[in-house]
Write an enzyme that holds these catalytic residues in place. Sequence first.
Site, mmCIF file in Angstrom:
data_model
loop_
_atom_site.group_PDB
_atom_site.id
_atom_site.type_symbol
_atom_site.label_atom_id
_atom_site.label_comp_id
_atom_site.label_asym_id
_atom_site.label_seq_id
_atom_site.Cartn_x
_atom_site.Cartn_y
_atom_site.Cartn_z
ATOM 1 N N SER A 76 0.839 -1.202 0.000
ATOM 2 C CA SER A 76 0.000 0.000 0.000
ATOM 3 C C SER A 76 0.869 1.245 0.000
ATOM 4 O O SER A 76 2.024 1.211 0.414
ATOM 5 C CB SER A 76 -0.859 0.053 1.260
ATOM 6 O OG SER A 76 -1.551 -1.130 1.415
HETATM 7 N N1 SAH Z 1 0.942 -5.646 4.266
HETATM 8 C C1 SAH Z 1 1.662 -5.959 3.044
HETATM 9 C C2 SAH Z 1 0.796 -5.742 1.824
HETATM 10 C C3 SAH Z 1 0.273 -6.989 1.429
HETATM 11 S S1 SAH Z 1 -0.713 -7.076 -0.017
HETATM 12 C C4 SAH Z 1 2.940 -5.201 2.922
HETATM 13 O O1 SAH Z 1 3.222 -4.361 3.776
HETATM 14 O O2 SAH Z 1 3.673 -5.460 1.975
HETATM 15 C C5 SAH Z 1 -1.842 -8.296 0.569
HETATM 16 C C6 SAH Z 1 -1.232 -9.633 0.862
HETATM 17 O O3 SAH Z 1 -2.269 -10.448 1.389
HETATM 18 C C7 SAH Z 1 -0.675 -10.346 -0.357
HETATM 19 O O4 SAH Z 1 0.644 -10.706 -0.116
HETATM 20 C C8 SAH Z 1 -1.580 -11.557 -0.502
HETATM 21 O O5 SAH Z 1 -0.917 -12.710 -1.013
HETATM 22 C C9 SAH Z 1 -2.046 -11.762 0.932
HETATM 23 N N2 SAH Z 1 -3.292 -12.512 1.095
HETATM 24 C C10 SAH Z 1 -4.444 -12.446 0.354
HETATM 25 N N3 SAH Z 1 -5.369 -13.296 0.831
HETATM 26 C C11 SAH Z 1 -4.807 -13.917 1.907
HETATM 27 C C12 SAH Z 1 -5.244 -14.926 2.806
HETATM 28 N N4 SAH Z 1 -6.478 -15.474 2.728
HETATM 29 N N5 SAH Z 1 -4.403 -15.321 3.795
HETATM 30 C C13 SAH Z 1 -3.158 -14.798 3.893
HETATM 31 N N6 SAH Z 1 -2.669 -13.854 3.061
HETATM 32 C C14 SAH Z 1 -3.483 -13.416 2.074
#
Ligand code: SAH
Length: 221
Positions: free
Chosen positions: A70
């Site tokens: 983000s």
């Molecule tokens: N907080 C992160 C941004 C992550 S983007 C940062 O600082 O970089 C969202 C993430 O959620 C992605 O890596 C995606 O693979 C993960 N995600 C999506 N659905 C999920 C689920 N059901 N369980 C665990 N991770 C999930």
Amino acid sequence: MSLDDLNWLVSNTEPRATKMIQHLRAEGIAHEELLALMGNLPRHKFVEPAFSHLAYSATPLPIGRNQTISQPLTVARMTQWLLLYARLGRVLEVGTGSGYQTRILSHFFNKVHTVERQQWLHLQAKQRLSSMGVKNVEYLFADGQTGWPHKVEMDAVIITAMASKIPLALTRCLKPQGILIMPIDHPSPQIGCWRKEGDRWKRLGTEAAFFVPLLEGMEHA
Ligand code: SAH
């Protein structure tokens, strides 16, 4: 840190990070320790190398596997809500991604539990944060919608992928008065902050934001 890394930091990061912090302040982020932390974190190490020159800009960026980190303001807003409202004991993060948000949580909470469904991202984040000396994080490769597998109650849950409703299992691992932060796409894409009050949710804040979707199942590297 190599000499190249150091030169890059000295010549590039500082002014860009300073600009990023000015922008966060202008948008209402006022928590000094959070601003200092974000100003010192090497955000360029968390994004895909081809985008590292944009790491301090007000934009979401690719982190690999079609996922994005983000923009700094969204990370700061979600963290500031936690700092305002949550007990800083144990936090569950669903969506480890690059580990950037995890790193920030690890500074403020005693213990961070973080879950990622993409094995490649899970492994990268774990290695990245370990090499930065972060010790109070437990990493799990799993579908985080079912909560943390062991029976520990969380002071806060933060979901960093967007859903249409709050996953029930996640609400069950929150303590009474616990804080939930998540992006939700209904009625329009936004992040929200709620407090669990019995079987009701008290909304403490919302702001427009867009996230990659919360998905089911796991993807192996
Ligand atoms: N907080 C992160 C941004 C992550 S983007 C940062 O600082 O970089 C969202 C993430 O959620 C992605 O890596 C995606 O693979 C993960 N995600 C999506 N659905 C999920 C689920 N059901 N369980 C665990 N991770 C999930």
